[in-house]
Design an enzyme around this catalytic site. Structure first.
Site, short mmCIF file in Angstrom:
data_model
loop_
_atom_site.label_atom_id
_atom_site.label_comp_id
_atom_site.label_asym_id
_atom_site.label_seq_id
_atom_site.Cartn_x
_atom_site.Cartn_y
_atom_site.Cartn_z
N LYS A 21 122.12 97.01 50.39
CA LYS A 21 120.72 96.95 50.85
C LYS A 21 120.63 96.30 52.24
CE LYS A 21 119.09 94.66 47.23
NZ LYS A 21 120.26 94.51 46.34
N ARG A 96 111.71 92.08 42.57
CA ARG A 96 112.84 92.02 41.63
C ARG A 96 112.37 91.90 40.18
NH1 ARG A 96 116.91 89.96 45.42
NH2 ARG A 96 118.94 89.72 44.45
N ARG A 135 132.91 90.43 49.53
CA ARG A 135 131.89 89.77 50.34
C ARG A 135 132.01 88.25 50.22
NH1 ARG A 135 125.66 91.25 49.33
NH2 ARG A 135 125.77 89.72 47.67
N ARG A 141 129.71 83.16 50.27
CA ARG A 141 128.46 82.95 49.54
C ARG A 141 128.73 82.32 48.19
NH1 ARG A 141 124.11 87.81 49.89
NH2 ARG A 141 123.64 86.94 47.87
N ARG A 152 124.38 87.80 37.88
CA ARG A 152 123.42 88.49 38.75
C ARG A 152 123.24 89.95 38.32
NH1 ARG A 152 125.42 87.99 44.43
NH2 ARG A 152 123.31 88.54 45.07
P1 AMP Z 1 119.93 88.53 47.52
O1 AMP Z 1 120.51 88.13 48.83
O2 AMP Z 1 118.78 89.49 47.67
O3 AMP Z 1 120.97 89.04 46.57
O4 AMP Z 1 119.30 87.21 46.86
C1 AMP Z 1 120.08 86.06 46.61
C2 AMP Z 1 119.40 85.21 45.54
O5 AMP Z 1 118.10 84.79 46.00
C3 AMP Z 1 119.13 85.91 44.21
O6 AMP Z 1 120.27 85.92 43.35
C4 AMP Z 1 117.98 85.07 43.66
O7 AMP Z 1 118.44 83.83 43.17
C5 AMP Z 1 117.16 84.78 44.91
N1 AMP Z 1 116.18 85.86 45.16
C6 AMP Z 1 116.17 86.74 46.21
N2 AMP Z 1 115.13 87.57 46.12
C7 AMP Z 1 114.45 87.22 44.99
C8 AMP Z 1 113.29 87.73 44.34
N3 AMP Z 1 112.61 88.78 44.85
N4 AMP Z 1 112.90 87.12 43.19
C9 AMP Z 1 113.55 86.06 42.71
N5 AMP Z 1 114.66 85.55 43.24
C10 AMP Z 1 115.12 86.12 44.39
#
Ligand code: AMP
Length: 194
Positions: A21, A96, A135, A141, A152
């Site tokens: 993404k 999400r 990654r 990360r 996740r």
């Molecule tokens: P991402 O980089 O989009 O994979 O997000 C990393 C982490 O941020 C996720 O595993 C969640 O802990 C938190 N996070 C990101 N976007 C959301 C969302 N829309 N709702 C809830 N938690 C989020």
């Protein structure tokens, strides 16, 4: 594709963790001039800056759990309001949960805006795990360890997958094969948008 009365192109870029993404968002922003709204990036920036919100979100993020809906909804709401003159938005990693999708539809509607379409990047789970482990080595990360990756993906299946159904019911879901070269996938996205 549905364009709202303000002619904004508002895309939800959807897919499991590791689907690409972020990479595809970067290309879409460059070519279409859209505003990128990534809740993951915003939360990581808050975490690094050590803000109260970042500190609250840190342990949930590090465990692979979702940050509460009201926190991310508030973050997106203020950024939509601040960018109403934009050509459109790319929502990356948001919504999400179905509650977030309902809130997003509602907040856009208050500005006479709507989601134009959802691009869903489809990648098999074995491939996702391989990508996320790679990654982790490249980007360091803390949420890319094997245990957290499993968590996740489980959270994605339980909480996030129903969001695709929400936009499918609105006739806005476009599935795109997320396996292949970056440019190849990007071309598929462009075809889906046209
Ligand atoms: P991402 O980089 O989009 O994979 O997000 C990393 C982490 O941020 C996720 O595993 C969640 O802990 C938190 N996070 C990101 N976007 C959301 C969302 N829309 N709702 C809830 N938690 C989020």
């Amino acid at each position: 594709m549905q364009i709202d009365s303000k002619q904004m192109l508002n895309i939800v870029l959807f897919g499991p963790p590791g689907a690409g993404k972020g990479t595809q968002s970067e290309k879409l922003i460059k070519t279409l001039g859209l505003v990128h709204l990534s809740t993951g990036d915003i939360l990581r920036a808050e975490k690094e800056a050590g803000t109260p919100l970042g500190l609250k979100a840190k342990s949930l993020m590090d465990q692979g759990l979702l940050v509460p809906d009201e926190v991310v909804i508030g973050m997106i709401e203020s950024r939509i309001a601040a960018n109403l003159g934009a050509k459109g938005f790319i929502f990356d990693g948001f919504p999400r949960t179905v509650a977030q999708a309902l809130a997003l539809d509602q907040m856009l509607a208050t500005h006479q805006l709507s989601i134009s379409c959802m691009i869903s990047l489809e990648v098999a789970f074995d491939e996702l795990k391989t990508r996320l482990i790679k990654r982790a080595q490249e980007q360091n990360r803390p949420d890319d360890t094997p245990e957290v990756i499993e968590k996740r993906i489980q959270v994605y299946l339980d909480n996030t997958l129903p969001v695709a159904k929400h936009y499918e019911n609105q006739g806005k879901l476009r599935a795109v094969n997320g396996i292949g070269e970056i440019d190849e996938i990007y071309n598929r996205i462009q075809t889906a948008l046209n």
